[in-house]
Design a protein around this motif. Structure first.
Motif, PDB file in Angstrom:
ATOM      1  N   PHE A  28      68.609  77.841  77.414  1.00 18.33           N
ATOM      2  CA  PHE A  28      67.284  77.272  77.185  1.00 18.33           C
ATOM      3  C   PHE A  28      66.947  77.494  75.713  1.00 18.33           C
ATOM      4  N   PRO A  29      67.399  76.601  74.826  1.00 17.93           N
ATOM      5  CA  PRO A  29      67.186  76.831  73.393  1.00 17.93           C
ATOM      6  C   PRO A  29      65.698  76.838  73.046  1.00 17.93           C
ATOM      7  N   ILE A  30      65.256  77.911  72.453  1.00 21.69           N
ATOM      8  CA  ILE A  30      63.821  78.022  72.133  1.00 21.69           C
ATOM      9  C   ILE A  30      63.490  77.124  70.947  1.00 21.69           C
ATOM     10  N   SER A  31      62.220  76.815  70.805  1.00 19.13           N
ATOM     11  CA  SER A  31      61.824  75.953  69.698  1.00 19.13           C
ATOM     12  C   SER A  31      60.483  76.408  69.131  1.00 19.13           C
ATOM     13  N   ILE A  32      59.868  75.515  68.375  1.00 16.38           N
ATOM     14  CA  ILE A  32      58.611  75.855  67.697  1.00 16.38           C
ATOM     15  C   ILE A  32      57.505  74.931  68.207  1.00 16.38           C
ATOM     16  N   ASP A  33      56.280  75.231  67.782  1.00 20.49           N
ATOM     17  CA  ASP A  33      55.172  74.329  68.061  1.00 20.49           C
ATOM     18  C   ASP A  33      55.251  73.218  67.012  1.00 20.49           C
ATOM     19  N   VAL A  34      55.981  72.161  67.361  1.00 20.40           N
ATOM     20  CA  VAL A  34      56.299  71.108  66.392  1.00 20.40           C
ATOM     21  C   VAL A  34      55.035  70.401  65.910  1.00 20.40           C
ATOM     22  N   ALA A  35      54.139  70.080  66.856  1.00 19.82           N
ATOM     23  CA  ALA A  35      52.919  69.355  66.484  1.00 19.82           C
ATOM     24  C   ALA A  35      52.086  70.169  65.498  1.00 19.82           C
ATOM     25  N   GLU A  36      52.030  71.470  65.716  1.00 18.34           N
ATOM     26  CA  GLU A  36      51.239  72.322  64.825  1.00 18.34           C
ATOM     27  C   GLU A  36      51.838  72.309  63.415  1.00 18.34           C
ATOM     28  N   MET A  37      53.164  72.420  63.322  1.00 18.08           N
ATOM     29  CA  MET A  37      53.800  72.426  62.000  1.00 18.08           C
ATOM     30  C   MET A  37      53.613  71.076  61.316  1.00 18.08           C
ATOM     31  N   GLU A  38      53.707  69.981  62.081  1.00 20.24           N
ATOM     32  CA  GLU A  38      53.509  68.651  61.480  1.00 20.24           C
ATOM     33  C   GLU A  38      52.083  68.505  60.951  1.00 20.24           C
ATOM     34  N   ARG A  39      51.149  69.000  61.754  1.00 18.72           N
ATOM     35  CA  ARG A  39      49.732  68.933  61.339  1.00 18.72           C
ATOM     36  C   ARG A  39      49.507  69.735  60.060  1.00 18.72           C
ATOM     37  N   MET A  40      50.072  70.929  60.056  1.00 17.33           N
ATOM     38  CA  MET A  40      49.868  71.816  58.921  1.00 17.33           C
ATOM     39  C   MET A  40      50.455  71.195  57.646  1.00 17.33           C
ATOM     40  N   ALA A  41      51.671  70.642  57.793  1.00 20.53           N
ATOM     41  CA  ALA A  41      52.348  70.098  56.618  1.00 20.53           C
ATOM     42  C   ALA A  41      51.654  68.841  56.100  1.00 20.53           C
ATOM     43  N   ALA A  42      50.920  68.138  57.002  1.00 19.48           N
ATOM     44  CA  ALA A  42      50.234  66.914  56.579  1.00 19.48           C
ATOM     45  C   ALA A  42      48.864  67.212  55.962  1.00 19.48           C
ATOM     46  N   ASP A  43      48.406  68.425  56.110  1.00 23.79           N
ATOM     47  CA  ASP A  43      47.092  68.824  55.603  1.00 23.79           C
ATOM     48  C   ASP A  43      47.076  68.684  54.066  1.00 23.79           C
ATOM     49  N   PRO A  44      46.094  67.945  53.528  1.00 23.05           N
ATOM     50  CA  PRO A  44      46.064  67.745  52.069  1.00 23.05           C
ATOM     51  C   PRO A  44      46.068  69.064  51.291  1.00 23.05           C
TER      52      PRO A  44
END
Ligand code: ADP
Length: 452
Positions: free
Chosen positions: A216-232
């Protein structure tokens, strides 16, 4: 959970990080309890309390437990042994005893708080004896265990002095989860080799009780990272970081805990040799290495720090100029936003562990690059390599291979870089940390769990 000081005095708050993010909603929905180390060292843990919809049940560790159970057995014996013994594991009898005692304490706490027929999910290598200890006390429970780090091949595991006890400990679970299929295979084969147990597929027969192993390969909160990286604000900070670095053509980034499994030295050496071969030059290319302070009282870690800092000094001595270092070395912790800005600022991310269960930094970098720029150099020995196939894969034991992968990543054409990033992002969006938690719990027989 972390205890923090605020204007209103000492308070508890949720720790940041994917695991808590993934499990919090499941626990909240099922009125679950989180049994965990209280942090700090004392004989008595704080009283259980409620936080954001879940019940927290702190377990205490004394300073002697910290020294023997945590720094000793967990981080100087099991950690190196399970990571291919890239550093020699240290075996001490008194650490083992402490590991037993602390595991028993956690099993006791879980046995006390779990409702009749409840599901208990035990996390990671510090608690491998808990499944069997808990089953003995509470045969009514459904027990899952997940190992976040690699599980070694039989030959290596056999070095462990109380190997049968650890294996029996894990076999107390109904489902034992690993990051990789190969690790699950190591486990079922070990059960036959060491205890003579029979298995079919991934299911081991433990005295008539089925114990399932799985990946069961673990992962990250992808949506949160995408949101953070898109933050101006994060985007501006990324620009600012590049400007502060002198607006180089290529920013090469490493972000790791300062750990000997992470291959920080070999990465620095690859950079140094490329500078010395004239294939890269300063200030067109600069490297930023964040090396998060970690396990600083364990000897292996003290030696590593000296080696890494010596290499950084050597590179800057040979290739830096006044005001223009070749390597920016940061032995510090950062906020999630600052890390996201660093990811956005980096043209090439280097993740070169000698062995790593997963490596979430690699996944965070990919998720942060929604602008589809950037390139990832990734060790074949990171669990993430199974999924991030479009990265620039390398064998960290082969210095020329690492140099070649780094050069390919530095020179990749933009459309090709975008193609690779997009494919990896598409994979991550459907395989985030919620997917990980759901698939484990479903396999354990908890139906239709809602996970963020
Ligand atoms: P490990 O669990 O072995 O430390 P991972 O790469 O799987 O390695 O996870 C590391 C986590 O720690 C990532 O989520 C990463 O963002 C975070 N992290 C790493 N370095 C820092 C730092 N300097 N400050 C804050 N968080 C960090």
């Amino acid at each position: 959970m972390d205890e923090v000081t605020t204007d209103e005095g000492r308070q508890w708050r949720r720790s940041p990080g994917g695991l808590v993010t993934a499990l919090h909603p499941v626990l909240a929905e099922h009125k679950g309890t989180w049994v965990g180390w209280a942090g700090g060292t004392s004989e008595e843990a704080p009283e259980p309390f409620d936080l954001e919809g879940i019940h927290i049940h702190p377990v205490p560790l004394t300073s002697l437990d910290l020294e023997r159970y945590y720094e000793g057995m967990s981080n100087a014996t099991i950690w190196p042994l399970y990571h291919d013994a890239v550093e020699t594991p240290v075996f001490k009898r008194r650490w083992r005893e402490s590991y037993r005692q602390v595991n028993a304490r956690f099993a006791e706490a879980a046995a006390d708080v779990a409702a009749e027929g409840a599901t208990v999910w035990i996390q990671d290598y510090q608690l491998q004896l808990v499944p069997a200890m808990l089953r003995e006390r509470r045969p009514d429970l459904k027990i899952g265990f997940f190992l976040h780090i690699p599980f070694p091949p039989i030959e290596l595991f056999m070095q462990m002095p109380f190997r049968a006890e650890i294996l029996r400990g894990l076999l107390g679970a109904d489902l034992v989860g690993f990051q990789q299929r190969l690790a699950a295979q190591n486990f079922v084969r070990l059960a036959r080799h060491l205890l003579g147990l029979r298995y079919e597929g991934q299911v081991i027969d433990v005295d008539g009780r089925p114990v399932k192993a799985g990946a069961f390969p673990i992962s990250i909160d992808v949506a949160e990272m995408e949101r953070m990286a898109a933050d101006p604000a994060v985007q501006n900070r990324a620009k600012q970081i590049r400007a502060e670095l002198g607006d180089p053509r290529t920013v090469i980034l490493g972000v790791d805990r300062l750990d000997y499994t992470k291959g920080i030295e070999l990465r620095l050496k690859a950079f140094r040799e490329l500078l010395s071969d004239g294939k890269l030059s300063v200030p067109e290319a600069v490297m930023v290495q964040v090396a998060t302070p970690s396990r600083e009282r364990v000897e292996h870690y003290q030696t590593l720090r000296v080696k890494v800092e010596r290499e950084v000094g050597r590179i800057n001595g040979e290739f830096g100029r006044v005001g223009v270092p070749a390597v920016h070395y940061l032995h510090q912790s950062y906020s999630r936003n600052e890390l996201a800005a660093l990811y956005c600022a980096a043209d090439v991310m280097m993740v070169t562990p000698l062995r790593d269960g997963m490596n979430l930094v690699a996944k965070e970098y990919v998720a942060a690059r929604a602008d589809t720029g950037g390139a990832l150099v990734l060790s074949e020995f990171a669990g993430a390599a199974t999924e991030l196939r479009q990265s620039f894969l390398c064998n960290p034991h082969d210095p020329d291979g690492v140099k070649e992968a780094l050069l390919r990543a530095v020179h990749v054409e933009h459309p090709e870089a975008r193609r690779r990033m997009r494919l990896m992002q598409r994979h991550l969006r459907t395989h985030d940390v919620g997917h990980w938690a759901r698939s484990f719990l479903n396999e354990l027989g908890v139906p239709d769990v809602e996970v963020a």
